[in-house]
Scaffold this motif. Structure first.
Motif, PDB file in Angstrom:
ATOM      1  N   ASP A  55      -7.884   9.014  -0.442  1.00  0.00           N
ATOM      2  CA  ASP A  55      -7.003  10.084  -0.896  1.00  0.00           C
ATOM      3  C   ASP A  55      -5.580   9.535  -0.999  1.00  0.00           C
ATOM      4  OD1 ASP A  55      -5.752  12.430  -1.533  1.00  0.00           O
ATOM      5  OD2 ASP A  55      -5.900  13.303   0.481  1.00  0.00           O
ATOM      6  N   GLY A  56      -5.212   9.080  -2.187  1.00  0.00           N
ATOM      7  CA  GLY A  56      -3.886   8.515  -2.377  1.00  0.00           C
ATOM      8  C   GLY A  56      -3.758   7.081  -1.909  1.00  0.00           C
ATOM      9  N   ALA A  79      -2.783  -0.375  -1.181  1.00  0.00           N
ATOM     10  CA  ALA A  79      -1.706   0.424  -1.765  1.00  0.00           C
ATOM     11  C   ALA A  79      -1.833   1.884  -1.376  1.00  0.00           C
ATOM     12  CB  ALA A  79      -1.713   0.291  -3.287  1.00  0.00           C
ATOM     13  N   SER A  80      -0.683   2.526  -1.249  1.00  0.00           N
ATOM     14  CA  SER A  80      -0.617   3.966  -1.001  1.00  0.00           C
ATOM     15  C   SER A  80       0.297   4.579  -2.048  1.00  0.00           C
ATOM     16  CB  SER A  80      -0.069   4.253   0.401  1.00  0.00           C
ATOM     17  OG  SER A  80       0.231   5.634   0.540  1.00  0.00           O
ATOM     18  N   ARG A  85       3.904   2.255  -1.354  1.00  0.00           N
ATOM     19  CA  ARG A  85       3.930   0.977  -0.675  1.00  0.00           C
ATOM     20  C   ARG A  85       2.666   0.179  -1.032  1.00  0.00           C
ATOM     21  NH1 ARG A  85       8.437   2.151   0.115  1.00  0.00           N
ATOM     22  NH2 ARG A  85       9.669   2.188   2.045  1.00  0.00           N
ATOM     23  N   ALA A  86       2.792  -1.147  -0.959  1.00  0.00           N
ATOM     24  CA  ALA A  86       1.631  -2.014  -1.185  1.00  0.00           C
ATOM     25  C   ALA A  86       1.788  -3.278  -0.348  1.00  0.00           C
ATOM     26  CB  ALA A  86       1.490  -2.381  -2.656  1.00  0.00           C
ATOM     27  N   SER A  87       0.668  -3.838   0.088  1.00  0.00           N
ATOM     28  CA  SER A  87       0.638  -5.098   0.817  1.00  0.00           C
ATOM     29  C   SER A  87      -0.374  -6.022   0.158  1.00  0.00           C
ATOM     30  CB  SER A  87       0.245  -4.885   2.284  1.00  0.00           C
ATOM     31  OG  SER A  87       1.239  -4.181   2.990  1.00  0.00           O
ATOM     32  N   TYR A  88      -0.066  -7.324   0.197  1.00  0.00           N
ATOM     33  CA  TYR A  88      -0.896  -8.325  -0.465  1.00  0.00           C
ATOM     34  C   TYR A  88      -1.228  -9.434   0.541  1.00  0.00           C
ATOM     35  CZ  TYR A  88       1.262  -6.201  -4.609  1.00  0.00           C
ATOM     36  OH  TYR A  88       1.722  -5.325  -5.568  1.00  0.00           O
ATOM     37  N   LEU A  89      -2.503  -9.787   0.617  1.00  0.00           N
ATOM     38  CA  LEU A  89      -2.926 -10.846   1.527  1.00  0.00           C
ATOM     39  C   LEU A  89      -3.928 -11.747   0.829  1.00  0.00           C
ATOM     40  CD1 LEU A  89      -3.141 -12.149   4.386  1.00  0.00           C
ATOM     41  CD2 LEU A  89      -5.036 -10.543   4.813  1.00  0.00           C
ATOM     42  N   ILE A  90      -3.692 -13.053   0.906  1.00  0.00           N
ATOM     43  CA  ILE A  90      -4.638 -14.029   0.364  1.00  0.00           C
ATOM     44  C   ILE A  90      -5.199 -14.860   1.510  1.00  0.00           C
ATOM     45  CG2 ILE A  90      -4.937 -16.052  -1.126  1.00  0.00           C
ATOM     46  CD1 ILE A  90      -2.731 -14.949  -2.890  1.00  0.00           C
TER      47      ILE A  90
END
Length: 335
Positions: A55-56, A79-80, A85-90
């Motif tokens: 939900d979102g 992501a929200s 906001r968003a976070s990125y992880l590799i």
């Protein structure tokens, strides 16, 4: 009889966003991608991306096996839409030991791989002379694409358009005096006589920002800003006039981008002229048979690009002693 001891596994290296900023290198990024795309890459090595939705909120995963033989990799994007906001992880895993080699903040990697892959495509497609370049857009992707391109190719002139006069003037000012660049009053003016058109912006109503009728014969068009079915950037005439459409992910470009969907509905036959960037880099296809042919590079992004750029960053980090070794990590287990 004793069981052989497991090989010593080096600690997992963590690269922060600040580390990635220090390590970022356009020339190295383009070279790494050129090498990867020239190798054999099967569909199984770069499967379709997946997305879990709440939900979102959503979590997207992109996975790939590097053709270098070094790593298996995954980029996660959380992501929200509510929090904006968003976070990125590799994550990179050693192909031989399955050890978790590195965790990398992926915030900057998307921009690195998008610009570097676009530059690779331009280098393969555009004429071997100082280029006249048009840029539609003045944001993050447009800036990265032009900044990367100028490190690889000589640029005779650049014209930039975006709807905000202040934004396009700031963009032009930021590249002076390194480039002969002018902010202009319309996309059509920017595109006139351009060898290369970089599209990295969409209109607020998702109407196309580039029209094929404006293009000079022999032009190379790069479309970076429309990657979903509801998004538009180039019109149907652009894809109709193209002698060849090069895509990093051909199936996704054909079926999941608004530009290709609209062109197909308008009766444009895409299948016969849609080819992969891998085939172009490997030299198995010829995109332009005449110097007057218009060609298009259409990008949606690929896990292959993320993993290859992450490997490049890891290699540079090891050379320069950058990054934080984790005190504990994940130990591979026998299966």
């Amino acid at each position: 009889m004793s069981t052989p001891a497991s090989p010593a596994i080096p600690p997992t290296l963590f690269l922060s966003d600040d580390d990635v900023a220090v390590l970022s290198d356009w020339t190295a990024a383009v070279a790494a991608l050129a090498d990867a795309y020239a190798r054999h890459v099967s569909d199984a090595m770069v499967p379709p991306r997946s997305m879990a939705r709440g939900d979102g909120t959503w979590l997207r995963s992109l996975t790939a096996v590097s053709p270098s033989g070094g790593h298996l990799g995954c980029k996660l994007i959380a992501a929200s839409t509510r929090a904006r906001r968003a976070s990125y992880l590799i994550s990179l895993f050693d192909q031989d030991t399955t050890a978790l080699t590195a965790l990398i903040d992926g915030n900057r990697v998307t921009g690195l791989r998008t610009a570097a892959t676009a530059t690779l495509a331009i280098d393969l497609l555009a004429p071997l002379r100082p280029l006249q370049v048009a840029v539609i857009g003045s944001g993050f992707e447009a800036r990265g694409a032009l900044d990367c391109l100028r490190t690889v190719r000589r640029l005779a002139s650049v014209k930039v358009f975006s709807p905000s006069q202040a934004s396009r003037e700031r963009f032009a000012d930021s590249f002076r005096p390194q480039l002969d660049i002018a902010a202009v009053s319309s996309a059509e003016v920017a595109v006139q006589e351009a060898d290369v058109v970089i599209c990295a912006a969409r209109s607020r109503d998702e109407s196309p920002t580039l029209h094929g009728a404006w293009l000079a014969p022999g032009c190379t068009v790069v479309s970076l800003g429309s990657t979903l079915p509801e998004q538009r950037e180039v019109d149907e005439d652009t894809l109709d006039r193209a002698a060849c459409i090069v895509a990093d992910m051909p199936a996704e470009v054909a079926h999941d981008t608004g530009d290709a969907i609209a062109a197909t509905r308008a009766g444009v036959q895409l299948a016969d002229k849609l080819v992969s960037l891998a085939a172009l880099a490997a030299g198995t296809v010829t995109a332009r048979r005449s110097e007057r042919d218009i060609v298009v590079y259409k990008s949606v992004g690929s896990a292959l690009q993320d993993v290859v750029i992450a490997e490049m960053l890891l290699g540079l980090a090891r050379e320069r002693g950058i990054g934080t070794p984790l005190a504990v990590s994940i130990a591979p287990v026998s299966k």
